[in-house]
Design an enzyme around this catalytic site. Structure first.
Site, short mmCIF file in Angstrom:
data_model
loop_
_atom_site.label_atom_id
_atom_site.label_comp_id
_atom_site.label_asym_id
_atom_site.label_seq_id
_atom_site.Cartn_x
_atom_site.Cartn_y
_atom_site.Cartn_z
N GLU A 44 0.99 -1.23 -0.04
CA GLU A 44 -0.03 -0.01 0.04
C GLU A 44 0.74 1.31 -0.19
OE1 GLU A 44 -3.32 1.10 -0.16
OE2 GLU A 44 -3.64 -0.82 -0.95
N HIS A 46 3.66 1.75 -1.85
CA HIS A 46 3.99 2.12 -3.23
C HIS A 46 2.61 2.66 -3.92
CE1 HIS A 46 6.86 -1.38 -2.50
NE2 HIS A 46 7.64 -0.40 -3.10
N GLN A 70 22.47 -0.36 -5.85
CA GLN A 70 22.04 0.38 -4.53
C GLN A 70 22.40 -0.95 -3.73
OE1 GLN A 70 18.15 1.76 -5.90
NE2 GLN A 70 17.41 1.00 -3.85
N LYS A 158 9.20 7.45 3.90
CA LYS A 158 9.61 6.41 4.28
C LYS A 158 11.10 6.15 4.34
CE LYS A 158 9.97 1.82 5.84
NZ LYS A 158 10.87 1.07 4.41
N ASP A 159 11.78 6.59 2.94
CA ASP A 159 13.25 6.77 3.06
C ASP A 159 13.60 8.33 2.68
OD1 ASP A 159 13.98 3.86 2.11
OD2 ASP A 159 12.00 4.13 1.18
N LEU A 193 4.89 -0.06 6.37
CA LEU A 193 5.16 -0.97 5.33
C LEU A 193 6.37 -1.10 4.68
CD1 LEU A 193 1.62 -0.80 3.39
CD2 LEU A 193 2.38 -1.90 5.65
#
Ligand code: AMP
Length: 293
Positions: A44, A46, A70, A158-159, A193
């Site tokens: 969810e 994404h 990465q 989140k990132d 998530l």
């Protein structure tokens, strides 16, 4: 000709020329292009980026690519979850117009050697724990920006360090696009998530909850009027200590632009954490004035 994308079936863009042709067609039709870069294993979080892209553009392309550049040599590249068929269904269901899922050989053919190197904000936190990670991220994002020519590109809070570094790259390299940073989507119990949550067993999942609980405590300290960054960090660490299954890597109270440690906290200050549950490395953060949204 209408600008709105049609309800035509989602397109599979299998090659770089396919993506370029799609981009050219959208431009010719006067559509705003939205890009959602992912490594697949969609959840969810994404899909919230897809929603954000759809609100801001007329045609949405999602990239699904587990970017080897990465990942460090000791990281989970080979076991990273992959299920393109499932990702396609979820993306289509959410209104993605086209999915670009290249192979490694397409993105990095033999001889590919040029890299996009971030500035000093990449050296701390995730960059310190994962040497070369952000060079890999910026290189793939730069390639996607060139190929999709997005008017808007969506990334997750989140990132947060990734979002900051992409913003700096867009500014430093004069990319004519808008960046949207989307709030972190969480489970009802607070766990952010992540595609890596599938690695967690039941007890691991309980340990992982220490991350969001610690951020909740930091936010609570802020709400009580605490403005001393060290004291806010201590509140978060106090909660983390109660989760012995979680090996903390860092707890950072940082300036949202420079990513340097803050001494005084403001509403924009970021509190960020990283830790390991067994072999699984997890990260989370909040914008202090917002808390666990
Ligand atoms: P990934 O597939 O992990 O590389 O993530 C692709 C994009 O989804 C990145 O911009 C992430 O920040 C974003 N993302 C990952 N997890 C979440 C989440 N829980 N909520 C919102 N965005 C997320």
């Amino acid at each position: 000709m209408t600008k709105a994308s049609t309800s035509a079936p989602m397109l599979d863009l299998l090659t770089i020329p396919d993506l370029r042709a799609w981009t050219r067609d959208q431009r010719a039709a006067g559509r705003r292009i939205g890009l959602v870069p992912t490594m697949g294993a969609l959840h969810e979080g994404h899909l919230a980026l897809v929603d954000a892209a759809r609100r801001r553009s007329d045609a949405v392309v999602m990239s699904v690519f587990v970017n080897p550049l990465q990942f460090g040599p000791e990281e989970d590249l080979t076991r990273y979850p992959r299920d393109l068929a499932r990702d396609r269904l979820l993306a289509e269901g959410r209104g993605v117009d086209a999915v670009f899922a290249p192979t490694e050989a397409m993105m990095y053919p033999p001889g590919s050697s040029t890299r996009v190197v971030p500035g000093p904000a990449a050296e701390r936190w995730e960059g310190a724990a994962r040497p070369g990670h952000f060079t890999g991220v910026l290189t793939v994002v730069a390639k996607l920006f060139h190929l999709a020519e997005p008017d808007v590109a969506c990334f997750g809070q989140k990132d947060f360090q990734q979002a900051v570094l992409v913003r700096q790259m867009v500014r430093d390299l004069d990319w004519p696009l808008e960046l949207a940073v989307v709030p972190t989507v969480r489970e009802p119990d607070g766990l952010a998530l992540s595609s890596r949550n599938v690695y967690l067993d039941e007890s691991g999942r309980r340990s992982a909850l220490g991350l969001s609980a610690a951020l909740g405590a930091a936010h609570q300290a802020w709400r009580e009027g605490e403005r001393n960054a060290a004291a806010i960090e201590a509140r978060a660490r106090g909660v983390l200590e109660k989760h012995p299954g979680l090996a903390v890597e860092y707890v950072a109270v940082v300036d949202p632009e420079t990513l340097e440690p803050a001494s005084r906290a403001s509403a924009e200050t970021i509190v960020a954490l990283a830790g390991r549950v067994g072999r699984t490395r997890l990260i989370d953060n909040i914008i202090l004035g917002q808390g666990l949204v």
